[in-house]
Scaffold this active site. Structure first.
Site, PDB file in Angstrom:
ATOM      1  CG  HIS A  46     -16.677  -9.221  10.212  1.00  0.00           C
ATOM      2  ND1 HIS A  46     -15.750  -8.789  11.123  1.00  0.00           N
ATOM      3  CD2 HIS A  46     -17.499  -8.157   9.986  1.00  0.00           C
ATOM      4  CE1 HIS A  46     -15.976  -7.531  11.438  1.00  0.00           C
ATOM      5  NE2 HIS A  46     -17.047  -7.130  10.765  1.00  0.00           N
ATOM      6  CD  GLU A  48     -12.710 -13.212  10.091  1.00  0.00           C
ATOM      7  OE1 GLU A  48     -13.540 -12.609   9.361  1.00  0.00           O
ATOM      8  OE2 GLU A  48     -11.775 -12.643  10.666  1.00  0.00           O
ATOM      9  CB  CYS A  76     -12.333  -7.864  14.318  1.00  0.00           C
ATOM     10  SG  CYS A  76     -13.923  -8.721  14.166  1.00  0.00           S
ATOM     11  CB  CYS A  79     -13.941 -12.730  13.722  1.00  0.00           C
ATOM     12  SG  CYS A  79     -15.047 -11.881  12.563  1.00  0.00           S
TER      13      CYS A  79
END
Length: 172
Positions: A46, A48, A76, A79
């Site tokens: 992701h 992040e 999410c 993260c």
């Protein structure tokens, strides 16, 4: 957040869900990332996490207590916990995520006082622009899927035109 949006555009161009992230230290960008789980074959890639890994390498430390993250979509759970483990000072996000967001939309992991570290959260910065990019991406993705289904049905129909609906029995 404009730098994070530029990262999200890179994800968009790569066919990934357009989320971008930038990490600042003392107001200066030190790392960035965009969603890459498809391209990297990595479910943890992701925006992040990609940016977090780059910042940790750059600073030679897994703890980043003076860092701030700007990300185009509400984090999410994966993260959020990674950011808390790294001891981020602040996380600023653009669009809310009503399906998997854990900075207040579905849950508020950052608000659990029982957890060891407390990260300041701010949401909605350029939220409309961040959300528009995501909506455009998914609208185009749905249109592509619809066109593929229509083409498959058309091909199946064309193939069926020359095939009898029932097999002839001996003696017919």
């Amino acid at each position: 957040m404009r730098l994070a949006l530029a990262q999200a555009e890179q994800a968009y161009q790569a066919g990934e869900v357009p989320v971008g992230a930038v990490i600042l230290l003392n107001g200066e960008p030190i790392a960035s990332g965009f969603n890459q789980p498809i391209g990297l074959h990595d479910p943890t890639a992701h925006a992040e996490i990609v940016a977090l890994r780059a910042a940790a390498q750059r600073l030679s430390n897994y703890r980043l207590p003076e860092c701030e993250l700007f990300v185009t979509l509400e984090p999410c759970a994966m993260c959020a916990m990674a950011l808390m483990h790294a001891r981020f000072k602040r996380v600023v996000f653009g669009a809310t995520d009503p399906k998997t967001g854990v900075a207040g939309s579905v849950l508020d992991l950052f608000g659990y006082r029982e957890l060891n570290h407390h990260t300041l959260i701010e949401g909605g910065l350029l939220g409309e622009e961040c959300g528009d990019l995501l909506r455009r991406f998914f609208r185009e993705r749905r249109a592509q899927q619809k066109a593929l289904r229509a083409a498959a049905l058309e091909a199946a129909g064309a193939a069926a035109d020359g095939v009898p609906l029932h097999a002839a029995k001996p003696g017919d």
